[in-house]
Scaffold this motif. Structure first.
Motif, PDB file in Angstrom:
ATOM      1  N   THR A 139       1.010  -1.081   0.134  1.00 10.03           N
ATOM      2  CA  THR A 139       0.064   0.130   0.070  1.00 10.03           C
ATOM      3  C   THR A 139       0.800   1.210   0.038  1.00 10.03           C
ATOM      4  N   THR A 199       0.483   5.753   0.659  1.00  8.47           N
ATOM      5  CA  THR A 199      -0.446   6.827   1.523  1.00  8.47           C
ATOM      6  C   THR A 199      -0.403   7.790   0.716  1.00  8.47           C
ATOM      7  N   VAL A 244      -5.071   5.556   1.544  1.00 10.06           N
ATOM      8  CA  VAL A 244      -4.264   4.466   1.456  1.00 10.06           C
ATOM      9  C   VAL A 244      -4.686   3.597   0.080  1.00 10.06           C
ATOM     10  N   SER A 266      -1.958  -4.541   5.378  1.00  4.32           N
ATOM     11  CA  SER A 266      -0.847  -4.021   4.369  1.00  4.32           C
ATOM     12  C   SER A 266       0.376  -4.629   4.926  1.00  4.32           C
TER      13      SER A 266
END
Length: 377
Positions: free
Chosen positions: A44, A46, A349, A366
């Motif tokens: 992932t 952000t 995310v 994640s």
């Protein structure tokens, strides 16, 4: 005896059926095992919106900015020069590329010059008697007349009487006839207008050259241009003088160039506009194929992700409380591998890499990259 055997077999079948039915009832009441939920580990990222430069990828082949296609304007035998007329041969500015045998034509030029000299010499006695004030001017012209040099310009005529007298003796017409022959004589020798290299040679020494025949090509290898076609959407964004980064197909070499010209019209067939990128480098050769990255504009409050993360429905996957979800996005620009998006809130995310079989509601977690071990002291 047979009846006894059949009775025993029947009894055994009844007993076996009883125990089999009892087993089926026991299996039916046994609780089914609960399958463990599969949690998929995903990469992932952000999101933090920023200013993303829109870089237009284009490609093309290099062509010398200064190019000379050599054609013959006269006819004759190609004479051997100080250098062989072969591809790859270098010449400095002013050096002779091709010299055609002009002996016959040179004789006719000298004959015309001699006739001009004689016609001027024939009027000198008349000038001494009738125009003593201009005699010295024409006498000095004759003194400086050299048959082995370019014919000098006629003295300036200061009166109508002088003009009528000189013109009436056909001196002016003879002079311009000589100058015309001298201009054509100069075409028997072709010199290099700039320092460069011969890239094509279609004739060799001793060849009979004909008027209008193409003889070869000569280029300046120090400066090249690359023609690229860009979508009309970016026509107003291309600026002359803007720096451009170019690289070869193997991505091993980078070159610096700049936009030298932008065409003022759009190709009606392809709806593209042509830009020309100038580049200088000693490692470049004409015909080399390069890729260019043109800085078109900058998009604020945007992100850039891999194209394979964008769904066909103009959505991307996001992670919310360990579950996959999708949100709508606004694509701004597509490159070969990347896409620039807007309308993605900061702190969102998103998936960093595609997940096979992903769907909204999938349970995920994640992947946390382990920090690099510190160097031991």
């Amino acid at each position: 005896m047979r009846k006894i055997i059949l009775s025993i077999i029947g009894l055994l079948l009844i007993v076996a059926s009883f125990f089999y039915a009892k087993k089926l009832i026991a299996d039916k009441n046994r609780p089914k095992p609960v399958q463990a939920k599969v949690v998929k580990t995903v990469f992932t990222d952000t999101i933090q919106n920023s200013v993303i430069p829109i870089v237009i990828a284009a490609n093309g082949s290099l062509e010398a900015k200064r190019r000379l296609e050599i054609y013959a304007e006269v006819q004759g035998i190609f004479k051997q020069g100080s250098k062989l007329f072969k591809p790859g041969q270098e010449y400095r500015a002013g050096q002779t590329l091709i010299k055609v045998d002009a002996a016959e034509y040179y004789a006719s030029v000298q004959s015309a010059k001699s006739n001009l000299y004689n016609s001027i010499a024939a009027i000198m006695p008349d000038l001494r008697l009738d125009f003593p004030d201009i005699f010295n001017k024409w006498q000095n012209y004759l003194s400086g007349f050299d048959l082995n040099k370019t014919t000098p310009k006629l003295p300036e005529m200061t009166s109508d009487k002088e003009n009528y007298f000189i013109t009436g003796r056909s001196i002016v017409s003879n002079y311009y006839n000589v100058k015309n022959l001298e201009q054509r004589l100069a075409k028997y020798s072709i010199t290099a207008p700039f320092s460069g290299i011969l890239t094509e040679a279609l004739v060799t020494e001793g060849t009979l050259i004909r008027s209008g025949q193409k003889l070869g090509e000569f280029i300046d290898p120090s400066v090249y241009e690359m023609e690229v076609a860009v979508s009309k959407i970016y026509a107003n964004l291309l600026k002359v003088g803007e720096d451009v980064v170019l690289n070869n197909l193997d991505k091993t070499e980078n070159y610096k160039g700049k936009v030298s010209r932008v065409n003022g019209s759009i190709d009606p067939t392809t709806q593209t506009i042509t830009a020309y990128i100038e580049v200088k480098n000693t490692n470049l050769k004409e015909g080399m194929y390069l890729e260019a990255n043109l800085n078109a504009k900058e998009e604020s409050d945007a992100i850039e992700i891999d194209r394979n993360l964008l769904l066909e429905t103009q959505q991307i996957y996001v992670v919310k409380d360990t579950l996959l979800d999708v949100i709508d996005v606004k694509p701004i620009y597509f490159s070969d591998t990347k896409v620039v998006l807007k309308n993605v809130p900061n702190g969102t995310v998103i998936l960093k890499k595609p997940v096979p079989g992903a769907y909204a509601g999938m349970l995920v977690k994640s992947f946390e990259e382990q920090p690099e071990a510190k160097d031991q002291q």
